[in-house]
Design an enzyme around this catalytic site. Structure first.
Site, PDB file in Angstrom:
ATOM      1  N   SER A 150      32.676  39.168  33.688  1.00  0.00           N
ATOM      2  CA  SER A 150      32.362  40.441  34.339  1.00  0.00           C
ATOM      3  C   SER A 150      30.893  40.480  34.762  1.00  0.00           C
ATOM      4  O   SER A 150      30.458  39.665  35.572  1.00  0.00           O
ATOM      5  CB  SER A 150      32.738  41.598  33.402  1.00  0.00           C
ATOM      6  N   ASP A 229      43.889  43.636  36.344  1.00  0.00           N
ATOM      7  CA  ASP A 229      42.550  44.117  35.997  1.00  0.00           C
ATOM      8  C   ASP A 229      42.257  45.397  36.782  1.00  0.00           C
ATOM      9  O   ASP A 229      42.229  45.394  38.021  1.00  0.00           O
ATOM     10  CB  ASP A 229      41.535  43.023  36.354  1.00  0.00           C
ATOM     11  N   HIS A 262      41.271  42.986  32.029  1.00  0.00           N
ATOM     12  CA  HIS A 262      39.848  42.641  32.001  1.00  0.00           C
ATOM     13  C   HIS A 262      39.362  42.306  30.596  1.00  0.00           C
ATOM     14  O   HIS A 262      38.173  42.080  30.389  1.00  0.00           O
ATOM     15  CB  HIS A 262      39.042  43.832  32.553  1.00  0.00           C
TER      16      HIS A 262
END
Length: 284
Positions: A150, A229, A262
Site C-alpha cells: 500500500s 480490494d 487489502h
C-alpha cells in the site's frame, strides 16, 4: 548510534530482533524489527527491506506476512522499519488515521511543522541502513532489495526508481501507484510537501518517476493487486503506473487476483512469489 534490543524472538531457526534507536533524521526514537536467519558466521546476508502501509508498526508485517519463513529458506535478512516518527508532538498528527502518525508516506517533508521530524525517505534509505550496517556487520546493504504494501508499496517503488541506494529488485503488494491523483496522496503530499509544489509531488509518485527513469530497467517489477480490494480503484490505481511504464524493458508484472482484499490475508497468500523474486535478484 546504538540500538536497544527490546525482544529477541526465535523464529524459523533465526532471530527476530525488536529494536529501538534514536534517529537524527526524525529527531525521535524509532522502532525497527530485523529478522536474521541462521547462517554461518562468516556469511554476509543479503537484505530485503519491507515498507508497511498506513497505520502499521514494524510488528504488523513481522507477525502476519510470513516473510520470515521464506527469508530463512532462501537466506536473506529482512528489515521492517516503522511508518512514521512517533511522539513528535506536532499538533494534528494524531487527528486522522491516514495522515501524521503511522502515515509518514516515505517522503522528506519540506513544509512546517512537519519538516523537522517527518523525513522518512532519508530515514529508510540512508540513516537506518547505514546504522544497521554498523551495528550488524553481517547484513550486506550493498546487496539489498525492497518491497512493501500500500503506502509502503509506493515507498518501495519510489526508492527503487530514485535509487538512493542500489536496490537489486523491487516488488509491491497493492501499492498506491499514482498518489498525486488520489485522496491519500493529495492529503499527505499537500501537507508534507505543499499544496502548490506539484513538481515536488512528482519526486515521490511512482507513475511520474517511471516516465523519466534512466537507470537499469532490466529487472522486472512484480506487483500483486487484489480485485476485492476496496481501495483498488479509488486510491491505488496501479494500472496508471503500468501504463506510464510501458517503455520499461524488464516489464511490470501486474498480477490481478480475484477475491483478495487489502489485508495481510492477501499479502501472506502471495508472499512466496515475492520472496522468490527477491531471492533471485539477491543472488540466492
Amino acid at each position: 548510534m546504538s540500538f536497544k534490543t527490546n525482544a529477541t524472538i526465535a523464529q524459523f531457526g533465526g532471530q527476530l530482533l525488536k529494536l529501538t534507536h534514536d534517529s537524527k533524521v526524525t529527531k525521535t526514537p524509532m522502532n525497527v524489527n530485523v529478522f536474521i536467519p541462521s547462517v554461518k558466521k562468516a556469511s554476509k546476508l543479503p537484505v530485503l527491506v519491507y515498507l508497511s502501509g498506513l497505520t502499521c508498526t514494524p510488528d504488523n508485517a513481522s507477525e502476519k506476512s510470513f516473510f520470515q519463513y521464506f527469508a530463512s529458506k532462501f537466506g536473506f535478512a529482512i528489515v521492517f522499519p516503522d511508518t512514521s516518527p512517533r511522539g513528535a508532538d506536532i499538533a494534528g498528527e494524531n487527528d486522522s488515521w491516514d495522515f501524521g502518525t503511522g502515515a509518514g508516506f516515505y517522503v522528506d517533508a519540506i513544509q512546517e511543522p512537519w519538516s523537522k521530524n517527518y523525513n522518512m525517505f532519508s530515514y529508510v534509505h540512508k540513516e537506518l541502513p547505514e546504522e544497521l550496517a554498523k551495528a550488524y556487520p553481517q547484513l550486506d546493504f550493498d546487496n539489498v532489495s525492497i518491497t512493501g504494501h500500500s503506502m509502503g508499496g509506493m515507498g518501495a517503488l519510489v526508492g527503487f526508481l530514485r535509487q538512493p541506494r542500489p536496490y537489486k529488485a523491487v516488488s509491491a503488494f497493492a501499492p498506491i501507484g499514482n498518489p498525486s491523483v488520489v485522496q491519500w496522496g493529495e492529503k499527505n503530499f499537500g501537507n508534507y510537501l505543499g499544496e502548490e509544489n506539484k513538481s515536488k509531488w512528482a519526486e515521490y509518485d511512482p507513475t511520474e518517476l517511471i516516465k523519466k527513469y534512466k537507470g537499469d530497467d532490466s529487472t522486472p517489477i512484480l506487483i500483486h493487486q487484489g480485485l476485492g480490494d476496496n481501495f483498488y480503484e479509488a486510491q491505488l490505481k496501479p494500472q496508471n503506473f503500468v501504463d506510464a511504464g510501458k517503455h520499461y524493458k524488464g516489464g511490470i508484472d501486474l498480477r490481478l487476483v480475484d477475491g483478495y482484499d487489502h489485508s495481510y490475508f492477501f499479502i501472506s497468500s502471495f508472499v512466496e512469489e515475492h520472496a522468490k523474486h527477491h531471492a533471485r535478484y539477491l543472488g540466492l
